[in-house]
Design an enzyme around this catalytic site. Structure first.
Site, PDB file in Angstrom:
ATOM      1  N   HIS A  14      54.174  32.930  36.663  1.00  0.00           N
ATOM      2  CA  HIS A  14      53.234  33.058  37.904  1.00  0.00           C
ATOM      3  C   HIS A  14      52.514  31.806  37.956  1.00  0.00           C
ATOM      4  CE1 HIS A  14      50.805  35.321  41.277  1.00  0.00           C
ATOM      5  NE2 HIS A  14      50.365  33.847  41.265  1.00  0.00           N
ATOM      6  N   LEU A  17      52.361  25.609  42.380  1.00  0.00           N
ATOM      7  CA  LEU A  17      52.770  24.316  42.043  1.00  0.00           C
ATOM      8  C   LEU A  17      52.470  23.334  43.231  1.00  0.00           C
ATOM      9  CD1 LEU A  17      55.958  24.117  40.077  1.00  0.00           C
ATOM     10  CD2 LEU A  17      53.663  23.960  39.087  1.00  0.00           C
ATOM     11  N   ARG A  18      52.105  24.005  44.461  1.00  0.00           N
ATOM     12  CA  ARG A  18      51.545  23.333  45.757  1.00  0.00           C
ATOM     13  C   ARG A  18      52.666  22.309  46.182  1.00  0.00           C
ATOM     14  NH1 ARG A  18      47.883  27.238  45.853  1.00  0.00           N
ATOM     15  NH2 ARG A  18      45.851  26.742  44.992  1.00  0.00           N
ATOM     16  N   ASN A  42      53.137  30.614  48.590  1.00  0.00           N
ATOM     17  CA  ASN A  42      52.125  30.467  49.539  1.00  0.00           C
ATOM     18  C   ASN A  42      51.730  28.929  49.960  1.00  0.00           C
ATOM     19  OD1 ASN A  42      50.768  30.245  46.759  1.00  0.00           O
ATOM     20  ND2 ASN A  42      49.110  30.878  47.641  1.00  0.00           N
ATOM     21  N   LYS A 100      57.693  37.676  46.990  1.00  0.00           N
ATOM     22  CA  LYS A 100      56.087  37.853  46.568  1.00  0.00           C
ATOM     23  C   LYS A 100      55.766  38.684  47.937  1.00  0.00           C
ATOM     24  CE  LYS A 100      52.219  37.213  44.877  1.00  0.00           C
ATOM     25  NZ  LYS A 100      51.483  36.604  44.234  1.00  0.00           N
ATOM     26  N   HIS A 137      50.783  40.882  44.870  1.00  0.00           N
ATOM     27  CA  HIS A 137      49.435  40.523  44.747  1.00  0.00           C
ATOM     28  C   HIS A 137      48.665  41.700  45.044  1.00  0.00           C
ATOM     29  CE1 HIS A 137      45.836  37.903  44.887  1.00  0.00           C
ATOM     30  NE2 HIS A 137      45.273  39.329  45.778  1.00  0.00           N
ATOM     31  N   LEU A 220      41.287  34.965  42.750  1.00  0.00           N
ATOM     32  CA  LEU A 220      41.588  36.259  43.233  1.00  0.00           C
ATOM     33  C   LEU A 220      42.804  36.808  42.602  1.00  0.00           C
ATOM     34  CD1 LEU A 220      40.756  36.052  46.954  1.00  0.00           C
ATOM     35  CD2 LEU A 220      39.574  37.368  45.338  1.00  0.00           C
ATOM     36  N   ASP A 248      48.943  32.011  36.779  1.00  0.00           N
ATOM     37  CA  ASP A 248      48.394  31.917  38.102  1.00  0.00           C
ATOM     38  C   ASP A 248      47.317  30.577  37.978  1.00  0.00           C
ATOM     39  OD1 ASP A 248      47.620  32.653  40.502  1.00  0.00           O
ATOM     40  OD2 ASP A 248      46.078  33.895  40.285  1.00  0.00           O
ATOM     41  N   HIS A 252      43.051  23.767  43.259  1.00  0.00           N
ATOM     42  CA  HIS A 252      42.397  23.362  44.745  1.00  0.00           C
ATOM     43  C   HIS A 252      41.475  21.724  44.365  1.00  0.00           C
ATOM     44  CE1 HIS A 252      42.761  27.097  46.855  1.00  0.00           C
ATOM     45  NE2 HIS A 252      43.041  27.540  45.672  1.00  0.00           N
ATOM     46  N   ALA A 264      39.554  30.277  46.281  1.00  0.00           N
ATOM     47  CA  ALA A 264      39.846  30.862  44.998  1.00  0.00           C
ATOM     48  C   ALA A 264      41.159  30.331  44.140  1.00  0.00           C
ATOM     49  CB  ALA A 264      40.341  32.533  45.365  1.00  0.00           C
TER      50      ALA A 264
HETATM   51  O1  DOR Z   1      42.952  32.615  42.943  1.00  0.00           O
HETATM   52  C1  DOR Z   1      44.108  32.697  43.478  1.00  0.00           C
HETATM   53  N1  DOR Z   1      44.479  31.481  44.105  1.00  0.00           N
HETATM   54  N2  DOR Z   1      44.620  33.941  43.721  1.00  0.00           N
HETATM   55  C2  DOR Z   1      45.556  33.924  44.588  1.00  0.00           C
HETATM   56  O2  DOR Z   1      46.322  34.972  44.679  1.00  0.00           O
HETATM   57  C3  DOR Z   1      46.094  32.838  45.035  1.00  0.00           C
HETATM   58  C4  DOR Z   1      45.826  31.362  44.573  1.00  0.00           C
HETATM   59  C5  DOR Z   1      45.941  30.348  45.503  1.00  0.00           C
HETATM   60  O3  DOR Z   1      47.050  30.064  45.815  1.00  0.00           O
HETATM   61  O4  DOR Z   1      45.013  29.518  45.409  1.00  0.00           O
HETATM   62 ZN    ZN Z   2      48.986  33.511  42.189  1.00  0.00          ZN
END
Ligand code: DOR
Ligand code: ZN
Length: 343
Positions: A14, A17-18, A42, A100, A137, A220, A248, A252, A264
């Site tokens: 999980h 990688l953006r 996402n 997902k 999730h 999160l 995870d 950011h 998050a």
């Molecule tokens: O902390 C998190 N960041 N939880 C997630 O479910 C998504 C992730 C994100 O894409 O930044």
């Molecule tokens: Zn995640």
């Protein structure tokens, strides 16, 4: 106590990688430690088609530094309108490894997520039939449910009924954070597993408030109280194959974290395996690390374990305050194990 530990190369089940410049910044860290990774979909816009997943996979491969063999395993982002045929096609073609499920608005870039599980029941029926794993999730989004209870409520309100309705559906409850999740997954006879992050094993919710509001520890599902951290540590180190590694790692930009409404996500990719090693060492369970990091995930996904190995040595490593402008998990700390990079 051993001072060297050789493991089958681990995978990250999980990771975020953006894309674009952020992808270029973070991919070396994941590819250095992990042979494969389940890549979260996402993005903006999210990965909802086979074509988009193939194009994203190419961008990841192109951004991967020369000399590292890394295999991105792609996922489809479920929406209220995704066609089961798209998933079936992508799974059959080897493009999608899994799909997902983000409850709409549960987390970063989840606005296009699913508003009602019942509304996509045909998708679950299809996935159960073809054996495609569903990655969840697991949080409700209701404003009247306390943010610290959202995982436990999701399990009772949505996951338990989903499991009853689709016992053949293979489900991974992602980044579990509570003893309720540990108990639920641990009591499942089959087709249910969970990933556990380094940060949920290492810190409890106090970390977010240590000397002030610490957005670097905000993710999160939000990190819970100590009782839950201890339950997660027991599960991860138990040898139970239903629990396996998923970082995870969710980077950011600084301006997204240092603001009055911070994003998050914890960027843990650079020292993730070292962080897990510390947890297993502290629990006297280094002999269980290979199962958690390298065997249980492939077994659930029906994939072979990796054919090469990595070696860790008990030599302290200092985690820098910044890596490429990002604050890594454990910034400024020493970790007791490091990966031997050049044998
Ligand atoms: O902390 C998190 N960041 N939880 C997630 O479910 C998504 C992730 C994100 O894409 O930044
Ligand atoms: Zn995640």
């Amino acid at each position: 106590m051993p001072d060297r530990l050789t493991l089958i190369a681990p995978d990250d089940w999980h990771v975020h990688l953006r894309d674009d410049t952020m992808l270029a910044r973070v991919i070396p860290h994941t590819a250095r430690s992990f042979a494969r990774a389940i890549v979260m979909p996402n993005l903006r816009p999210p990965i909802t088609s086979v074509d988009a997943a193939m194009a994203y996979r190419k961008r990841i491969q192109a951004a991967c530094p020369d000399g590292l063999t890394f295999e991105p395993l792609m996922t489809a982002y479920l929406t209220d309108h995704i066609a089961p045929e798209e998933l079936e096609q992508g799974f059959a073609d080897g493009v999608f490894t899994a799909a997902k499920l983000y409850p709409a608005n549960a987390t970063t870039n989840s606005a296009a997520g699913v508003t009602s599980l019942d509304g996509i029941d045909a998708v679950f029926t299809c996935m159960a039939r073809i054996g495609m794993p569903l990655l969840i999730h697991g949080e409700v989004t209701d404003a009247d449910v306390d943010v610290f209870d959202r995982e436990a409520v999701f399990i009772e309100r949505h996951l338990r009924p989903l499991r009853e309705r689709h016992p053949e559906l293979r489900i991974v409850l992602e980044h579990i954070t509570t003893e309720q999740a540990v108990d639920f997954v641990g009591s499942a006879d089959r087709n249910l597993a969970a990933t556990i992050t380094p940060h949920h094993l290492q810190i409890n919710r106090n970390a977010m408030f240590l000397g002030g509001l610490r957005s670097d520890f905000y993710c999160l599902p939000v990190i819970k109280r100590e009782r839950h951290r201890l339950a997660l540590r027991r599960a991860a180190t138990s040898g139970d194959a239903r629990f396996f590694l998923g970082t995870d790692s969710a980077p950011h930009p600084r301006e997204g974290k240092e603001t009055s409404c911070g994003c998050a996500g914890i960027f843990n990719a650079p020292y993730a395996i070292e962080s897990y090693a510390q947890v297993f060492d502290d629990e006297g369970a280094l002999d269980q690390l290979e199962g958690f990091a390298s065997r249980h995930g492939p077994a659930f996904y029906g994939l072979p374990v990796n054919s090469h190995e990595i070696t860790l040595e008990r030599v302290p490593v200092e985690v820098p305050d910044r890596i490429d402008g990002l604050v890594p998990f454990h910034a400024g700390e020493h970790l007791p194990w490091r990966v031997v990079r050049d044998l």
